[in-house]
Motif scaffolding. Structure first.
Motif, PDB file in Angstrom:
ATOM      1  N   ILE A  45       0.826  -1.203   0.000  1.00  0.00           N
ATOM      2  CA  ILE A  45       0.000   0.000   0.000  1.00  0.00           C
ATOM      3  C   ILE A  45       0.861   1.254   0.000  1.00  0.00           C
ATOM      4  O   ILE A  45       0.628   2.187  -0.778  1.00  0.00           O
ATOM      5  CB  ILE A  45      -0.950   0.021   1.216  1.00  0.00           C
ATOM      6  CG1 ILE A  45      -1.935  -1.151   1.138  1.00  0.00           C
ATOM      7  CG2 ILE A  45      -1.707   1.353   1.300  1.00  0.00           C
ATOM      8  CD1 ILE A  45      -2.873  -1.258   2.320  1.00  0.00           C
ATOM      9  N   PHE A  46       1.901   1.265   0.869  1.00  0.00           N
ATOM     10  CA  PHE A  46       2.703   2.474   1.000  1.00  0.00           C
ATOM     11  C   PHE A  46       3.986   2.142   1.755  1.00  0.00           C
ATOM     12  O   PHE A  46       4.000   1.263   2.627  1.00  0.00           O
ATOM     13  CB  PHE A  46       1.918   3.532   1.780  1.00  0.00           C
ATOM     14  CG  PHE A  46       2.529   4.911   1.779  1.00  0.00           C
ATOM     15  CD1 PHE A  46       2.288   5.794   0.734  1.00  0.00           C
ATOM     16  CD2 PHE A  46       3.331   5.328   2.826  1.00  0.00           C
ATOM     17  CE1 PHE A  46       2.843   7.057   0.730  1.00  0.00           C
ATOM     18  CE2 PHE A  46       3.891   6.598   2.832  1.00  0.00           C
ATOM     19  CZ  PHE A  46       3.641   7.468   1.785  1.00  0.00           C
ATOM     20  N   GLY A  47       5.073   2.846   1.432  1.00  0.00           N
ATOM     21  CA  GLY A  47       6.326   2.694   2.154  1.00  0.00           C
ATOM     22  C   GLY A  47       6.989   4.038   2.351  1.00  0.00           C
ATOM     23  O   GLY A  47       6.682   5.008   1.651  1.00  0.00           O
ATOM     24  N   PHE A  48       7.915   4.112   3.301  1.00  0.00           N
ATOM     25  CA  PHE A  48       8.597   5.380   3.559  1.00  0.00           C
ATOM     26  C   PHE A  48       9.965   5.127   4.182  1.00  0.00           C
ATOM     27  O   PHE A  48      10.226   4.055   4.746  1.00  0.00           O
ATOM     28  CB  PHE A  48       7.767   6.263   4.497  1.00  0.00           C
ATOM     29  CG  PHE A  48       7.640   5.728   5.903  1.00  0.00           C
ATOM     30  CD1 PHE A  48       8.538   6.089   6.902  1.00  0.00           C
ATOM     31  CD2 PHE A  48       6.622   4.841   6.231  1.00  0.00           C
ATOM     32  CE1 PHE A  48       8.427   5.583   8.191  1.00  0.00           C
ATOM     33  CE2 PHE A  48       6.509   4.333   7.525  1.00  0.00           C
ATOM     34  CZ  PHE A  48       7.415   4.703   8.507  1.00  0.00           C
ATOM     35  N   THR A  49      10.835   6.130   4.083  1.00  0.00           N
ATOM     36  CA  THR A  49      12.138   6.096   4.732  1.00  0.00           C
ATOM     37  C   THR A  49      12.654   7.517   4.867  1.00  0.00           C
ATOM     38  O   THR A  49      12.284   8.393   4.073  1.00  0.00           O
ATOM     39  CB  THR A  49      13.144   5.244   3.931  1.00  0.00           C
ATOM     40  OG1 THR A  49      14.346   5.087   4.690  1.00  0.00           O
ATOM     41  CG2 THR A  49      13.481   5.893   2.602  1.00  0.00           C
ATOM     42  N   ARG A  50      13.508   7.771   5.875  1.00  0.00           N
ATOM     43  CA  ARG A  50      14.167   9.073   6.009  1.00  0.00           C
ATOM     44  C   ARG A  50      15.261   9.004   7.062  1.00  0.00           C
ATOM     45  O   ARG A  50      15.263   8.123   7.932  1.00  0.00           O
ATOM     46  CB  ARG A  50      13.177  10.182   6.339  1.00  0.00           C
ATOM     47  CG  ARG A  50      12.679  10.238   7.770  1.00  0.00           C
ATOM     48  CD  ARG A  50      11.719  11.401   7.950  1.00  0.00           C
ATOM     49  NE  ARG A  50      11.200  11.500   9.301  1.00  0.00           N
ATOM     50  CZ  ARG A  50      11.616  12.393  10.201  1.00  0.00           C
ATOM     51  NH1 ARG A  50      12.562  13.262   9.875  1.00  0.00           N
ATOM     52  NH2 ARG A  50      11.088  12.429  11.409  1.00  0.00           N
ATOM     53  N   PHE A  51      16.181   9.960   6.970  1.00  0.00           N
ATOM     54  CA  PHE A  51      17.251  10.124   7.937  1.00  0.00           C
ATOM     55  C   PHE A  51      16.732  10.979   9.086  1.00  0.00           C
ATOM     56  O   PHE A  51      16.033  11.970   8.863  1.00  0.00           O
ATOM     57  CB  PHE A  51      18.446  10.797   7.250  1.00  0.00           C
ATOM     58  CG  PHE A  51      19.576  11.140   8.162  1.00  0.00           C
ATOM     59  CD1 PHE A  51      20.334  10.156   8.766  1.00  0.00           C
ATOM     60  CD2 PHE A  51      19.901  12.474   8.417  1.00  0.00           C
ATOM     61  CE1 PHE A  51      21.399  10.471   9.598  1.00  0.00           C
ATOM     62  CE2 PHE A  51      20.954  12.809   9.243  1.00  0.00           C
ATOM     63  CZ  PHE A  51      21.712  11.811   9.842  1.00  0.00           C
ATOM     64  N   VAL A  52      17.055  10.624  10.334  1.00  0.00           N
ATOM     65  CA  VAL A  52      16.542  11.380  11.484  1.00  0.00           C
ATOM     66  C   VAL A  52      17.654  11.944  12.363  1.00  0.00           C
ATOM     67  O   VAL A  52      17.392  12.412  13.471  1.00  0.00           O
ATOM     68  CB  VAL A  52      15.588  10.514  12.341  1.00  0.00           C
ATOM     69  CG1 VAL A  52      14.338  10.161  11.557  1.00  0.00           C
ATOM     70  CG2 VAL A  52      16.289   9.251  12.853  1.00  0.00           C
ATOM     71  N   GLY A  53      18.906  11.921  11.895  1.00  0.00           N
ATOM     72  CA  GLY A  53      19.995  12.500  12.660  1.00  0.00           C
ATOM     73  C   GLY A  53      20.704  11.475  13.531  1.00  0.00           C
ATOM     74  O   GLY A  53      20.642  10.274  13.295  1.00  0.00           O
ATOM     75  N   ARG A  54      21.379  11.974  14.569  1.00  0.00           N
ATOM     76  CA  ARG A  54      22.082  11.100  15.505  1.00  0.00           C
ATOM     77  C   ARG A  54      21.241  10.923  16.772  1.00  0.00           C
ATOM     78  O   ARG A  54      20.865  11.897  17.415  1.00  0.00           O
ATOM     79  CB  ARG A  54      23.450  11.687  15.857  1.00  0.00           C
ATOM     80  CG  ARG A  54      24.469  11.584  14.739  1.00  0.00           C
ATOM     81  CD  ARG A  54      25.816  12.150  15.168  1.00  0.00           C
ATOM     82  NE  ARG A  54      26.864  11.803  14.226  1.00  0.00           N
ATOM     83  CZ  ARG A  54      27.137  12.517  13.129  1.00  0.00           C
ATOM     84  NH1 ARG A  54      26.437  13.613  12.855  1.00  0.00           N
ATOM     85  NH2 ARG A  54      28.106  12.135  12.321  1.00  0.00           N
ATOM     86  N   CYS A  55      20.961   9.685  17.112  1.00  0.00           N
ATOM     87  CA  CYS A  55      20.163   9.411  18.299  1.00  0.00           C
ATOM     88  C   CYS A  55      20.330   7.955  18.707  1.00  0.00           C
ATOM     89  O   CYS A  55      20.976   7.170  18.012  1.00  0.00           O
ATOM     90  CB  CYS A  55      18.686   9.746  18.067  1.00  0.00           C
ATOM     91  SG  CYS A  55      17.888   8.768  16.780  1.00  0.00           S
TER      92      CYS A  55
END
Length: 237
Positions: free
Chosen positions: A101-111
């Motif tokens: 149906i749907f997919g996603f991805t992203r960078f969120v920094g250092r954690c």
């Protein structure tokens, strides 16, 4: 009691549950119909001393599992670098039989890993709402995340991230949260690993990206070939 009689009892209990959710205006959804069916089979085994082989097989299987019609499954995950703590998140929304149906991805920094996993949950909920999903089974392979979503966390309960997630969970929809083994979360793991390449803005995928098509197909075929419980058509109305 023989298996046939036990199965009849299970069907009757499941039908009673279905009538409750359709006819009772005050009924509150606390459990997916698929999970309810599996639980009732286990209760029949315990009560009548019948070995329910399909359920035993379900408990042993380490793969993505489908769900009832009218529901979608949201799998989320995070990838965090061992040396630099650079984190990215990803997730996938699939239908009852594993269709994309749907997919996603992203960078969120250092954690930390935990914070990255929580960012994956928040992003996943936002996307699920945006594509008009209103019956969602959310799966994570992080037990602490499951605990935070189901109960307030003493360490993170006051954080804006956790508060935002709980605000989304309180919206006008049904979201069931569940912990699963890592083997059941492979596609989300692959999407999370892509986030480093897409930066802060990230990317969304109305269709599966080429690099994970084979993994997606393998998970879906494994489920379709081994599912142990009869399917029930769930009225989405």
């Amino acid at each position: 009691m023989e298996w046939g009689a036990c199965f009849s009892v299970w069907c009757w209990l499941l039908w009673k549950f279905r009538c409750s959710r359709v006819l009772d205006e005050d009924f509150i959804e606390r459990e997916g119909i698929y999970d309810r069916g599996c639980r009732l089979l286990v209760e029949c085994e315990s009560t009548f001393g019948v070995t329910v082989a399909p359920v035993r097989e379900l408990h042993r299987r380490q793969c993505w599992v489908g769900l009832a019609r009218g529901w979608v499954k949201l799998n989320v995950d995070a990838a965090v670098g061992v040396s630099d703590d650079r984190a990215s998140v990803g997730g996938v929304i699939r239908g009852a039989d594993g269709e994309w149906i749907f997919g996603f991805t992203r960078f969120v920094g250092r954690c930390t890993v935990l914070l990255a996993e929580l960012w994956a949950v928040l992003d996943g909920l936002r996307h699920a709402w945006a594509v008009n999903c209103r019956r969602v089974e959310l799966e994570t392979d992080n037990k602490e995340v499951e605990r935070i979503l189901k109960h307030d966390s003493e360490s993170l309960g006051a954080s804006s991230l956790v508060m935002s997630i709980h605000e989304w969970l309180r919206k006008d929809w049904v979201v069931i949260v569940r912990h699963v083994p890592r083997e059941c979360n492979g596609v989300a793991d692959s999407l999370a690993a892509l986030g480093q390449d897409y930066g802060w803005q990230g990317s969304t995928f109305p269709a599966p990206p080429w690099g994970i098509v084979h993994r997606l197909d393998d998970e879906r075929q494994q489920w379709l070939s081994t599912r142990p419980v009869p399917r029930f058509v769930d009225d989405p109305g």
